[in-house]
Motif scaffolding. Structure first.
Motif, PDB file in Angstrom:
ATOM      1  N   ASN A 282      18.348   8.982  15.071  1.00  7.82           N
ATOM      2  CA  ASN A 282      17.692   8.098  16.042  1.00  7.82           C
ATOM      3  C   ASN A 282      17.111   6.818  15.445  1.00  7.82           C
ATOM      4  OD1 ASN A 282      18.196   9.931  18.131  1.00  7.82           O
ATOM      5  ND2 ASN A 282      16.336  11.078  17.687  1.00  7.82           N
TER       6      ASN A 282
ATOM      7  N   ARG B  54      16.927   3.161  13.913  1.00  7.86           N
ATOM      8  CA  ARG B  54      17.726   1.946  13.937  1.00  7.86           C
ATOM      9  C   ARG B  54      16.965   0.820  13.230  1.00  7.86           C
ATOM     10  NH1 ARG B  54      20.422   5.438  15.291  1.00  7.86           N
ATOM     11  NH2 ARG B  54      21.771   5.674  17.116  1.00  7.86           N
TER      12      ARG B  54
ATOM     13  N   GLU C  98      13.664   4.727  22.428  1.00  6.81           N
ATOM     14  CA  GLU C  98      14.994   5.329  22.396  1.00  6.81           C
ATOM     15  C   GLU C  98      16.005   4.367  21.780  1.00  6.81           C
ATOM     16  OE1 GLU C  98      16.355   7.046  26.030  1.00  6.81           O
ATOM     17  OE2 GLU C  98      14.315   7.511  26.686  1.00  6.81           O
ATOM     18  N   ALA C  99      16.887   4.910  20.973  1.00  3.82           N
ATOM     19  CA  ALA C  99      17.900   4.079  20.320  1.00  3.82           C
ATOM     20  C   ALA C  99      18.837   3.441  21.337  1.00  3.82           C
ATOM     21  CB  ALA C  99      18.696   4.923  19.326  1.00  3.82           C
ATOM     22  N   LYS C 100      19.114   4.140  22.438  1.00  2.05           N
ATOM     23  CA  LYS C 100      20.077   3.653  23.416  1.00  2.05           C
ATOM     24  C   LYS C 100      19.634   2.337  24.057  1.00  2.05           C
ATOM     25  CE  LYS C 100      22.826   5.257  27.339  1.00  2.05           C
ATOM     26  NZ  LYS C 100      23.096   6.392  28.258  1.00  2.05           N
ATOM     27  N   TYR C 101      18.318   2.147  24.226  1.00  4.69           N
ATOM     28  CA  TYR C 101      17.806   0.954  24.907  1.00  4.69           C
ATOM     29  C   TYR C 101      16.972   0.065  23.981  1.00  4.69           C
ATOM     30  CZ  TYR C 101      19.208   3.778  28.890  1.00  4.69           C
ATOM     31  OH  TYR C 101      19.933   4.541  29.772  1.00  4.69           O
TER      32      TYR C 101
ATOM     33  N   LYS D 189      24.832   5.181  34.581  1.00  7.66           N
ATOM     34  CA  LYS D 189      24.049   4.793  33.413  1.00  7.66           C
ATOM     35  C   LYS D 189      24.943   4.144  32.368  1.00  7.66           C
ATOM     36  CE  LYS D 189      20.757   8.567  34.123  1.00  7.66           C
ATOM     37  NZ  LYS D 189      20.037   9.709  33.519  1.00  7.66           N
ATOM     38  N   ARG D 190      24.320   3.376  31.510  1.00  7.48           N
ATOM     39  CA  ARG D 190      25.041   2.735  30.411  1.00  7.48           C
ATOM     40  C   ARG D 190      25.593   3.807  29.479  1.00  7.48           C
ATOM     41  NH1 ARG D 190      21.382  -0.643  26.547  1.00  7.48           N
ATOM     42  NH2 ARG D 190      21.025  -1.868  28.438  1.00  7.48           N
ATOM     43  N   ASP D 191      26.832   3.658  29.081  1.00  4.39           N
ATOM     44  CA  ASP D 191      27.462   4.682  28.250  1.00  4.39           C
ATOM     45  C   ASP D 191      26.975   4.630  26.801  1.00  4.39           C
ATOM     46  OD1 ASP D 191      28.962   5.604  30.395  1.00  4.39           O
ATOM     47  OD2 ASP D 191      30.592   4.189  30.010  1.00  4.39           O
ATOM     48  N   ASP D 192      26.960   3.442  26.221  1.00  4.49           N
ATOM     49  CA  ASP D 192      26.659   3.315  24.798  1.00  4.49           C
ATOM     50  C   ASP D 192      25.481   2.387  24.577  1.00  4.49           C
ATOM     51  OD1 ASP D 192      28.930   4.884  24.083  1.00  4.49           O
ATOM     52  OD2 ASP D 192      30.180   3.120  24.447  1.00  4.49           O
ATOM     53  N   GLU D 193      24.882   2.503  23.400  1.00  2.67           N
ATOM     54  CA  GLU D 193      23.815   1.588  23.032  1.00  2.67           C
ATOM     55  C   GLU D 193      24.409   0.252  22.584  1.00  2.67           C
ATOM     56  OE1 GLU D 193      21.813   2.493  19.245  1.00  2.67           O
ATOM     57  OE2 GLU D 193      23.091   4.267  19.162  1.00  2.67           O
TER      58      GLU D 193
ATOM     59  N   TRP E 174      23.599  -2.303  34.566  1.00  2.00           N
ATOM     60  CA  TRP E 174      23.091  -1.098  33.903  1.00  2.00           C
ATOM     61  C   TRP E 174      22.072  -0.326  34.732  1.00  2.00           C
ATOM     62  CZ3 TRP E 174      21.730  -5.086  29.681  1.00  2.00           C
ATOM     63  CH2 TRP E 174      22.894  -5.513  29.045  1.00  2.00           C
TER      64      TRP E 174
END
Length: 358
Positions: A196, A198, A299-302, A349-353, A340
């Motif tokens: 997690n 970044r 969160e890493a995704k956002y 939802k967004r698939d990838d970060e 998004w």
């Protein structure tokens, strides 16, 4: 000593009390003036007709005389099809832009009396509008670059670690954040930390002496290494720019095409000649205060959304309150449709970060 900008009278050019005293027509006219840049004529977003459309006063909408389509202030923007009143939307914009360290979704839901889900998507749509309208022209002049680790905070173990006397003495001598050994973390926590965590790499263009940074561009990467750093510099920094960084080996090739100087943070905060990386590092202090005191996690995704939000907050930190509100409203009203956050709670939802690919 000059007074801090946030303590000056200039920044208090618009207050929440004034905003609450507005009528519904005031909210509409405020957004209309920003949307159409003060011009009376409006262009149909569907067919592009310049002919003045009919205004439907009761619905606060326009109807094109050519294609007969109706459109509103938020047609074609991230807030398209929003069920919120203009009063709540403008209040949310004010609260979002006025907080120097951000506002939580739960706090906004209580302030404007909406559900948590509504506040969640509304704030993220603001972030999306900021991302869509980001100024990506290359930085020039004097630029500072640094990377910071975010996310992947390990959880503490079940048992409290008893500090040894020698560790406590070393900690007192070297400062409370140094000297003492840290307690071990479990294998599961270590793997979660690696998964997690970044790196947010920020590039900050400095203005005249005493004004600090004037523009900030941030990108999220998996590592602060030479490959990611140099690809960012080639994309977002003009050749020949004066660059200041720390002593990390990731910046060794900055001398190729740029004037590059470093500061050895292992021994000093600034060189005798004044070379430092303070503006790049100060960016992280604001976003960490948000992470620790408002969000409590990242969160890493956002993470790119959060980084863009705080880059915008840094870029507008010397704006008055009304200027910040107008700036945010302009970004929302000039953005495209939400990709998004439209239907997020229905599973879209967004698939990838959003990671920077070197």
């Amino acid at each position: 000593m000059s007074q801090h900008f946030l303590l000056s009278k200039k920044v208090r050019d618009f207050s929440l009390i004034k905003l609450l005293n507005w009528s519904d027509d005031d909210y509409f006219n405020f957004l209309k003036h920003i949307k159409f840049k003060g011009e009376e004529s409006t262009v149909c977003p569907e067919c592009g007709a310049i002919k003045p459309p009919r205004f439907l006063k009761t619905r606060k909408q326009w109807r094109c005389r050519d294609c007969d389509r109706s459109f509103s202030l938020f047609s074609g923007t991230v807030l398209a099809n929003s069920k919120l009143t203009l009063r709540k939307i403008v209040l949310a914009m004010y609260l979002y832009s006025s907080e120097t360290k951000g506002i939580s979704m739960s706090q906004l839901s209580r302030d404007i009396d909406v559900s948590y889900k509504t506040a969640f998507t509304l704030l993220h749509k603001f972030k999306e509008a900021i991302t869509q309208t980001e100024d990506l022209t290359p930085l020039k002049g004097h630029v500072q670059i640094d990377g910071g680790h975010f996310g992947g905070k390990p959880r503490s173990g079940q048992f409290r670690r008893i500090g040894r006397p020698e560790d406590i003495v070393a900690k007192i001598k070297l400062g409370k954040s140094q000297g003492a050994k840290r307690s071990r973390i479990s294998r599961a926590n270590l793997e979660r930390k690696k998964r997690n965590r970044r790196i947010i790499i920020n590039l900050r263009q400095l203005g005249p002496k005493g004004t600090g940074a004037v523009r900030t561009i941030c990108r999220v990467a998996m590592a602060e290494d030479e490959k990611h750093v140099m690809s960012l510099i080639r994309r977002f920094v003009e050749p020949g720019t004066y660059i200041e960084t720390d002593e990390s080996s990731a910046y060794l090739q900055c001398s190729l095409g740029y004037k590059h100087e470093t500061v050895q943070h292992s021994t000093e905060y600034s060189t005798i000649d004044g070379v430092n990386n303070n503006q790049a590092e100060s960016f992280f202090s604001r976003i960490r205060r948000w992470e620790y005191g408002v969000s409590h996690r990242m969160e890493a995704k956002y993470m790119q959304d959060y980084a863009n939000e705080f880059a915008w907050r840094e870029n507008t930190r010397r704006y008055t309150q009304l200027e910040k509100l107008r700036c945010l409203a302009d970004k929302v009203l000039s953005s495209g449709l939400s990709r998004w956050w439209c239907g997020y709670w229905q599973g879209i939802k967004r698939d990838d970060e959003m990671l920077w690919k070197a």
